[in-house]
Write a protein that holds these residues in place. Structure first.
Motif, PDB file in Angstrom:
ATOM      1  N   HIS A 142      -7.038  -1.253 -15.852  1.00  0.00           N
ATOM      2  CA  HIS A 142      -7.838  -0.144 -15.727  1.00  0.00           C
ATOM      3  C   HIS A 142      -8.472  -0.065 -14.613  1.00  0.00           C
ATOM      4  N   THR A 143      -7.884   0.539 -13.684  1.00  0.00           N
ATOM      5  CA  THR A 143      -8.380   0.637 -12.220  1.00  0.00           C
ATOM      6  C   THR A 143      -9.627   1.478 -12.003  1.00  0.00           C
ATOM      7  N   GLY A 144      -9.725   2.198 -12.855  1.00  0.00           N
ATOM      8  CA  GLY A 144     -10.722   3.380 -12.279  1.00  0.00           C
ATOM      9  C   GLY A 144     -10.556   4.623 -11.814  1.00  0.00           C
ATOM     10  N   PHE A 145      -9.178   4.662 -11.502  1.00  0.00           N
ATOM     11  CA  PHE A 145      -8.611   5.846 -10.685  1.00  0.00           C
ATOM     12  C   PHE A 145      -7.973   6.874 -11.181  1.00  0.00           C
ATOM     13  N   GLU A 146      -8.051   6.919 -12.562  1.00  0.00           N
ATOM     14  CA  GLU A 146      -7.316   7.960 -13.421  1.00  0.00           C
ATOM     15  C   GLU A 146      -7.860   9.207 -12.894  1.00  0.00           C
ATOM     16  N   ASP A 147      -9.337   9.578 -12.941  1.00  0.00           N
ATOM     17  CA  ASP A 147      -9.942  10.769 -12.587  1.00  0.00           C
ATOM     18  C   ASP A 147      -9.680  11.294 -11.297  1.00  0.00           C
ATOM     19  N   LYS A 148      -9.096  10.385 -10.294  1.00  0.00           N
ATOM     20  CA  LYS A 148      -9.037  10.716  -8.965  1.00  0.00           C
ATOM     21  C   LYS A 148      -7.611  11.413  -8.579  1.00  0.00           C
ATOM     22  N   MET A 149      -6.714  11.609  -9.838  1.00  0.00           N
ATOM     23  CA  MET A 149      -5.458  12.078  -9.419  1.00  0.00           C
ATOM     24  C   MET A 149      -5.659  13.462  -9.338  1.00  0.00           C
ATOM     25  N   GLY A 150      -4.716  14.148  -8.505  1.00  0.00           N
ATOM     26  CA  GLY A 150      -4.812  15.202  -7.878  1.00  0.00           C
ATOM     27  C   GLY A 150      -5.507  15.520  -6.675  1.00  0.00           C
ATOM     28  N   SER A 151      -6.016  14.534  -6.163  1.00  0.00           N
ATOM     29  CA  SER A 151      -6.855  14.170  -4.853  1.00  0.00           C
ATOM     30  C   SER A 151      -6.172  13.331  -4.037  1.00  0.00           C
ATOM     31  N   GLY A 152      -6.693  13.366  -2.397  1.00  0.00           N
ATOM     32  CA  GLY A 152      -6.081  12.291  -1.749  1.00  0.00           C
ATOM     33  C   GLY A 152      -6.687  11.084  -2.073  1.00  0.00           C
ATOM     34  N   ALA A 153      -7.665  10.839  -2.697  1.00  0.00           N
ATOM     35  CA  ALA A 153      -8.281   9.664  -3.031  1.00  0.00           C
ATOM     36  C   ALA A 153      -7.579   8.740  -4.105  1.00  0.00           C
ATOM     37  N   TYR A 154      -6.772   9.521  -4.734  1.00  0.00           N
ATOM     38  CA  TYR A 154      -5.688   8.846  -5.789  1.00  0.00           C
ATOM     39  C   TYR A 154      -4.746   7.788  -5.051  1.00  0.00           C
ATOM     40  N   LEU A 155      -4.710   8.249  -3.692  1.00  0.00           N
ATOM     41  CA  LEU A 155      -3.420   7.459  -3.012  1.00  0.00           C
ATOM     42  C   LEU A 155      -3.920   6.284  -2.177  1.00  0.00           C
ATOM     43  N   LYS A 156      -5.177   5.945  -2.174  1.00  0.00           N
ATOM     44  CA  LYS A 156      -5.849   4.888  -1.419  1.00  0.00           C
ATOM     45  C   LYS A 156      -6.815   4.355  -1.913  1.00  0.00           C
ATOM     46  N   ASP A 157      -6.606   2.754  -1.616  1.00  0.00           N
ATOM     47  CA  ASP A 157      -7.967   2.019  -2.187  1.00  0.00           C
ATOM     48  C   ASP A 157      -7.895   1.586  -3.611  1.00  0.00           C
ATOM     49  N   PHE A 158      -7.034   1.699  -4.383  1.00  0.00           N
ATOM     50  CA  PHE A 158      -6.903   1.540  -5.656  1.00  0.00           C
ATOM     51  C   PHE A 158      -6.533  -0.076  -5.741  1.00  0.00           C
ATOM     52  N   PRO A 159      -6.914  -0.780  -6.522  1.00  0.00           N
ATOM     53  CA  PRO A 159      -6.813  -2.389  -6.428  1.00  0.00           C
ATOM     54  C   PRO A 159      -5.347  -2.591  -6.926  1.00  0.00           C
ATOM     55  N   VAL A 160      -4.888  -3.583  -6.388  1.00  0.00           N
ATOM     56  CA  VAL A 160      -3.394  -4.183  -6.688  1.00  0.00           C
ATOM     57  C   VAL A 160      -3.602  -5.456  -6.848  1.00  0.00           C
ATOM     58  N   LEU A 161      -2.609  -6.024  -7.744  1.00  0.00           N
ATOM     59  CA  LEU A 161      -2.483  -7.411  -7.773  1.00  0.00           C
ATOM     60  C   LEU A 161      -1.866  -8.170  -6.402  1.00  0.00           C
ATOM     61  N   SER A 162      -2.578  -9.487  -6.173  1.00  0.00           N
ATOM     62  CA  SER A 162      -2.156 -10.336  -5.373  1.00  0.00           C
ATOM     63  C   SER A 162      -0.786 -10.700  -5.630  1.00  0.00           C
ATOM     64  N   GLN A 163      -0.153 -11.209  -4.808  1.00  0.00           N
ATOM     65  CA  GLN A 163       1.148 -11.799  -4.888  1.00  0.00           C
ATOM     66  C   GLN A 163       1.070 -13.005  -5.687  1.00  0.00           C
ATOM     67  N   GLU A 164       0.228 -13.825  -5.350  1.00  0.00           N
ATOM     68  CA  GLU A 164      -0.113 -14.926  -6.284  1.00  0.00           C
ATOM     69  C   GLU A 164      -0.347 -14.651  -7.891  1.00  0.00           C
ATOM     70  N   ALA A 165      -1.253 -13.545  -8.052  1.00  0.00           N
ATOM     71  CA  ALA A 165      -1.524 -13.354  -9.241  1.00  0.00           C
ATOM     72  C   ALA A 165      -0.450 -12.504 -10.007  1.00  0.00           C
ATOM     73  N   ALA A 166       0.661 -11.838  -9.276  1.00  0.00           N
ATOM     74  CA  ALA A 166       1.672 -11.310  -9.942  1.00  0.00           C
ATOM     75  C   ALA A 166       2.824 -12.304 -10.261  1.00  0.00           C
TER      76      ALA A 166
END
Length: 284
Positions: A142-166
């Motif tokens: 749950h990144t908290g970015f669901e409500d940003k869909m439809g805007s430019g904010a949905y495309l940047k700064d969402f958290p992603v797994l590190s390679q080690e965590a993946a």
């Protein structure tokens, strides 16, 4: 008609365990059972990954002319809520139609990583015990970015797994990882290392999920993520009700050895999903 039961066992997990709980059964129905749609509805010109095509939904047959209604839908297989198979990023990876049916069904747990926007998610950020991870077939973030869909904010700064965590998650025996963001890699990533690590570990990826906040975090529930039945297609389409959460408030959090009771699910392609409960097993 399902038999009355006070205690039943459902959804054997990958570890050979299931969760014991006591749903109320009234005339064959489970009153405590909630089915939650985690997929996004397909809409004209909805936001897609940069460079992909936006969906177009058109009238194909009108009631006034043909006596029935149908629609013509033009879209990419990455539209809305969708699933990436290993073949999406790996030359020799399996397509969805080559994966066993049980790949698309199992226990899921949701972890809240909404406070990690703009940075990578490390293993410690997941906060899962070995027991909690062992109960899961799918990990949903749950990144908290669901409500940003439809805007430019949905495309940047969402958290992603590190390679080690993946990499560590590929060792956890999971079937898949899902996010309520547009990708598991940053949009600007050219190499997409997180995709390749997860898919290379034999898992699938679900993107553009929604509604994860409707479910309790770190509490296992049954998840169906059913792909459209198309041969030689490497990724799942994004369609309404393609991902469903089946949740029952647990009265007992005891884990026990594998039983025979299970949820069974079917799908009718574009028409949506049929959820059935079968083979209840009484617990004495």
């Amino acid at each position: 008609m399902l038999p009355d039961a006070k205690k039943a066992e459902y959804c054997p997990g990958r570890s050979g365990k299931a969760i014991l709980y006591t749903p109320r059964l009234t005339q064959g129905r489970m009153d405590d059972l909630r089915v939650i749609d985690l997929g996004r509805p397909i809409e004209d010109s909805m936001q897609v990954f940069p460079g992909d095509i936006s969906p177009v939904v058109e009238e194909f047959a009108e009631m006034s002319d043909a006596g029935f209604r149908t629609k013509k839908i033009t879209m990419s297989s990455h539209t809305g809520t969708h699933m990436d198979a290993p073949a999406h990023m790996l030359a020799d990876g399996a397509r969805l139609d080559e994966l066993p049916n049980d790949t698309f069904f199992g226990f899921a747990v949701i972890v809240d990583v909404s406070g990690r926007a703009g940075r990578e998610i490390e293993s410690a950020d997941l906060g899962l015990t070995k027991e909690e991870m062992a109960a899961a077939d799918f990990l949903l973030l749950h990144t908290g970015f669901e409500d940003k869909m439809g805007s430019g904010a949905y495309l940047k700064d969402f958290p992603v797994l590190s390679q080690e965590a993946a990499r560590r998650l590929t060792e956890a025996g999971l079937k898949g990882i899902g996010v309520d963001a547009i990708s598991v890699d940053p949009v600007e990533s050219a190499e997409c290392p997180i995709h390749k690590i997860i898919l290379g570990g034999g898992m699938v990826i679900m993107e553009n999920l929604r509604g994860l906040c409707q479910l309790p975090f770190k509490v296992p529930f049954c998840l169906t993520a059913l792909p459209l039945a198309l041969n030689r297609i490497e990724i799942q389409r994004g369609l309404t009700t393609s991902s469903l959460a089946i949740f029952v408030p647990f009265t007992t959090q005891e884990l026990f050895q594998r039983g025979q009771g299970a949820f069974y699910c079917g799908t009718n392609a574009l028409s949506g999903n049929l959820i059935m409960v079968d083979r209840l097993k009484q617990k004495n």
